[in-house]
Design a protein around this motif. Structure first.
Motif, mmCIF file in Angstrom:
data_model
loop_
_atom_site.group_PDB
_atom_site.id
_atom_site.type_symbol
_atom_site.label_atom_id
_atom_site.label_comp_id
_atom_site.label_asym_id
_atom_site.label_seq_id
_atom_site.Cartn_x
_atom_site.Cartn_y
_atom_site.Cartn_z
ATOM 1 N N LEU A 45 0.801 -1.224 0.000
ATOM 2 C CA LEU A 45 0.000 0.000 0.000
ATOM 3 C C LEU A 45 0.839 1.281 0.000
ATOM 4 C CD1 LEU A 45 -2.814 1.185 -0.055
ATOM 5 C CD2 LEU A 45 -2.870 1.034 2.443
ATOM 6 N N PRO A 46 1.748 1.499 0.973
ATOM 7 C CA PRO A 46 2.501 2.755 0.937
ATOM 8 C C PRO A 46 3.404 2.875 -0.285
ATOM 9 C CG PRO A 46 3.398 1.291 2.602
ATOM 10 C CD PRO A 46 2.127 0.669 2.126
ATOM 11 N N ASN A 47 3.941 1.750 -0.756
ATOM 12 C CA ASN A 47 4.821 1.805 -1.920
ATOM 13 C C ASN A 47 4.060 2.070 -3.212
ATOM 14 O OD1 ASN A 47 7.448 1.280 -0.721
ATOM 15 N ND2 ASN A 47 6.644 -0.744 -0.235
ATOM 16 N N LEU A 48 2.751 1.814 -3.220
ATOM 17 C CA LEU A 48 1.945 2.200 -4.374
ATOM 18 C C LEU A 48 1.889 3.721 -4.495
ATOM 19 C CD1 LEU A 48 -1.100 -0.270 -4.361
ATOM 20 C CD2 LEU A 48 0.723 -0.113 -6.052
ATOM 21 N N PHE A 49 1.711 4.400 -3.367
ATOM 22 C CA PHE A 49 1.700 5.866 -3.389
ATOM 23 C C PHE A 49 3.072 6.408 -3.812
ATOM 24 C CE2 PHE A 49 -1.948 5.099 -0.630
ATOM 25 C CZ PHE A 49 -2.854 6.024 -1.107
ATOM 26 N N THR A 50 4.140 5.782 -3.319
ATOM 27 C CA THR A 50 5.484 6.217 -3.694
ATOM 28 C C THR A 50 5.720 6.016 -5.182
ATOM 29 O OG1 THR A 50 6.265 5.588 -1.486
ATOM 30 C CG2 THR A 50 7.928 5.957 -3.168
ATOM 31 N N THR A 51 5.257 4.890 -5.714
ATOM 32 C CA THR A 51 5.402 4.626 -7.149
ATOM 33 C C THR A 51 4.612 5.639 -7.972
ATOM 34 O OG1 THR A 51 5.700 2.267 -6.693
ATOM 35 C CG2 THR A 51 5.121 2.883 -8.948
ATOM 36 N N ALA A 52 3.424 5.989 -7.491
ATOM 37 C CA ALA A 52 2.619 6.986 -8.198
ATOM 38 C C ALA A 52 3.308 8.350 -8.191
ATOM 39 C CB ALA A 52 1.232 7.090 -7.558
ATOM 40 N N ALA A 53 3.943 8.705 -7.067
ATOM 41 C CA ALA A 53 4.694 9.966 -7.012
ATOM 42 C C ALA A 53 5.882 9.931 -7.961
ATOM 43 C CB ALA A 53 5.165 10.229 -5.584
ATOM 44 N N ARG A 88 2.113 8.957 5.601
ATOM 45 C CA ARG A 88 1.000 8.912 6.544
ATOM 46 C C ARG A 88 0.272 7.580 6.486
ATOM 47 N NH1 ARG A 88 2.011 14.025 5.502
ATOM 48 N NH2 ARG A 88 1.605 15.625 7.087
ATOM 49 N N VAL A 89 0.116 7.032 5.279
ATOM 50 C CA VAL A 89 -0.517 5.716 5.135
ATOM 51 C C VAL A 89 0.330 4.650 5.818
ATOM 52 C CG1 VAL A 89 -1.083 3.910 3.457
ATOM 53 C CG2 VAL A 89 -1.799 6.271 3.053
ATOM 54 N N ALA A 90 1.652 4.739 5.656
ATOM 55 C CA ALA A 90 2.542 3.761 6.283
ATOM 56 C C ALA A 90 2.434 3.821 7.810
ATOM 57 C CB ALA A 90 3.982 4.003 5.846
ATOM 58 N N ARG A 91 2.355 5.046 8.357
ATOM 59 C CA ARG A 91 2.240 5.163 9.820
ATOM 60 C C ARG A 91 0.877 4.710 10.319
ATOM 61 N NH1 ARG A 91 5.446 9.700 8.583
ATOM 62 N NH2 ARG A 91 3.609 11.026 8.303
ATOM 63 N N LEU A 92 -0.181 5.044 9.590
ATOM 64 C CA LEU A 92 -1.524 4.662 10.018
ATOM 65 C C LEU A 92 -1.732 3.155 9.962
ATOM 66 C CD1 LEU A 92 -3.693 7.472 8.353
ATOM 67 C CD2 LEU A 92 -3.270 7.145 10.796
ATOM 68 N N THR A 93 -1.133 2.506 8.976
ATOM 69 C CA THR A 93 -1.296 1.056 8.811
ATOM 70 C C THR A 93 -0.140 0.264 9.418
ATOM 71 O OG1 THR A 93 -0.264 1.197 6.614
ATOM 72 C CG2 THR A 93 -2.669 1.332 6.729
ATOM 73 N N ASN A 94 0.794 0.982 10.063
ATOM 74 C CA ASN A 94 1.961 0.336 10.690
ATOM 75 C C ASN A 94 2.733 -0.509 9.673
ATOM 76 O OD1 ASN A 94 3.700 -0.184 12.835
ATOM 77 N ND2 ASN A 94 2.575 -2.016 13.464
ATOM 78 N N THR A 95 2.994 0.088 8.515
ATOM 79 C CA THR A 95 3.720 -0.623 7.453
ATOM 80 C C THR A 95 5.005 0.122 7.078
ATOM 81 O OG1 THR A 95 2.287 0.505 5.821
ATOM 82 C CG2 THR A 95 1.687 -1.747 6.465
ATOM 83 N N GLN A 96 5.630 0.781 8.065
ATOM 84 C CA GLN A 96 6.905 1.427 7.796
ATOM 85 C C GLN A 96 7.988 0.372 7.583
ATOM 86 O OE1 GLN A 96 5.007 1.899 10.611
ATOM 87 N NE2 GLN A 96 5.297 3.950 11.429
#
Length: 280
Positions: A45-53, A88-96
């Protein structure tokens, strides 16, 4: 014995994934007892946002090469939104993860380091020859140094402030300039020196020791008075009336806020020093 050795090296025995020409990512993190625990794979999930950026930054470069400067600038602003969401998604979902942090930094280098410099260079600096190259490179080098310094200061710096202008804000300063002025019908070559100086200034502010408020101490999950949401709606309405110019003015004001506050603090120290010295 062979299977145990393969497990210790972070690889399973024969399996379908061993046939792929891509190595599996294995990351070691401290466990509850302090010992290293190995995790295989990455968080999606968080890496999808990073890839989109990252894609938005790449799209900005391609659009600038094709002469679509407004689209290029808008893509950089889209990358800012996505970059703000992935953490923020990584912190909210605890996926750092360490992988996510490194991937995010590389994505920032493309979207907020290389892309704004190339957009400004293609729009205005190309006709300046080597001087234009220097202006653009100062920005790119400043972004790289800024990101490297930020990565090494994680966990030790005051989270309320950034040391130096953050790379997304510097990108907003440069991309907002290209977007708003090109919407006015201004040709970049006509103001090449102004564009070059502002682009280089963005790079220098990124590596400066000027402190900028980070807004990270704002409580986004707590309750707020009802009028706050009305204020947010009003801000969005105002920005929507003329997004290119208003966004650029916002990033200009934020970029100037650091040096102004530094000057204010310096004057305050001088005033207190002058008041103490006569008393002695």
């Amino acid at each position: 014995m062979k299977d145990d050795l393969q497990q210790d090296n972070g690889f399973e025995a024969e399996g379908p994934h061993t046939l792929l020409p891509i190595d599996e990512h294995i990351e070691e993190v401290p466990g509850p007892d302090g010992k290293k625990v190995r995790h295989r794979g990455i968080y999606l999930l968080p890496n999808l946002f990073t890839t989109a950026a990252l894609f938005s930054g790449f799209y900005a470069i391609v659009s600038a090469m094709n002469g679509n400067f407004s689209h290029a600038a808008i893509a950089i602003f889209v990358a800012m939104v996505l970059d703000g969401l992935d953490g923020r998604v990584a912190r909210l979902t605890n996926t750092q993860s360490a992988f996510g942090a490194e991937y995010d930094s590389l994505s920032d280098m493309v979207a907020f380091g290389v892309a704004p410099a190339l957009v400004a260079f293609t729009w205005a600096l190309d006709g300046m020859g080597k001087v234009g190259w220097i202006f653009a490179f100062i920005y790119v080098a400043g972004a790289a140094l800024r990101l490297a310094r930020f990565n090494t200061h994680i966990g030790s710096a005051d989270k309320r402030y950034f040391t130096g202008l953050a790379s997304p804000s510097a990108a907003g300063l440069v991309a907002g300039m290209v977007w708003s002025l090109s919407d006015f019908g201004i040709e970049g070559q006509d103001i090449a020196w102004l564009v070059g100086i502002l682009t280089a200034l963005g790079g220098l502010l990124m590596v400066s020791n000027v402190r900028y408020y980070s807004f990270k101490d704002l409580d986004m999950r707590g309750r707020v008075p009802f009028f706050v949401i009305l204020l947010v709606v009003l801000i969005f309405a105002v920005i929507s009336t003329d997004p290119s110019r208003i966004l650029w003015l916002i990033f200009i004001a934020y970029s100037v806020s650091g040096p102004v506050q530094a000057l204010w603090r310096w004057r305050g120290k001088r005033r207190r020093k002058d008041e103490i010295e006569p008393a002695e």
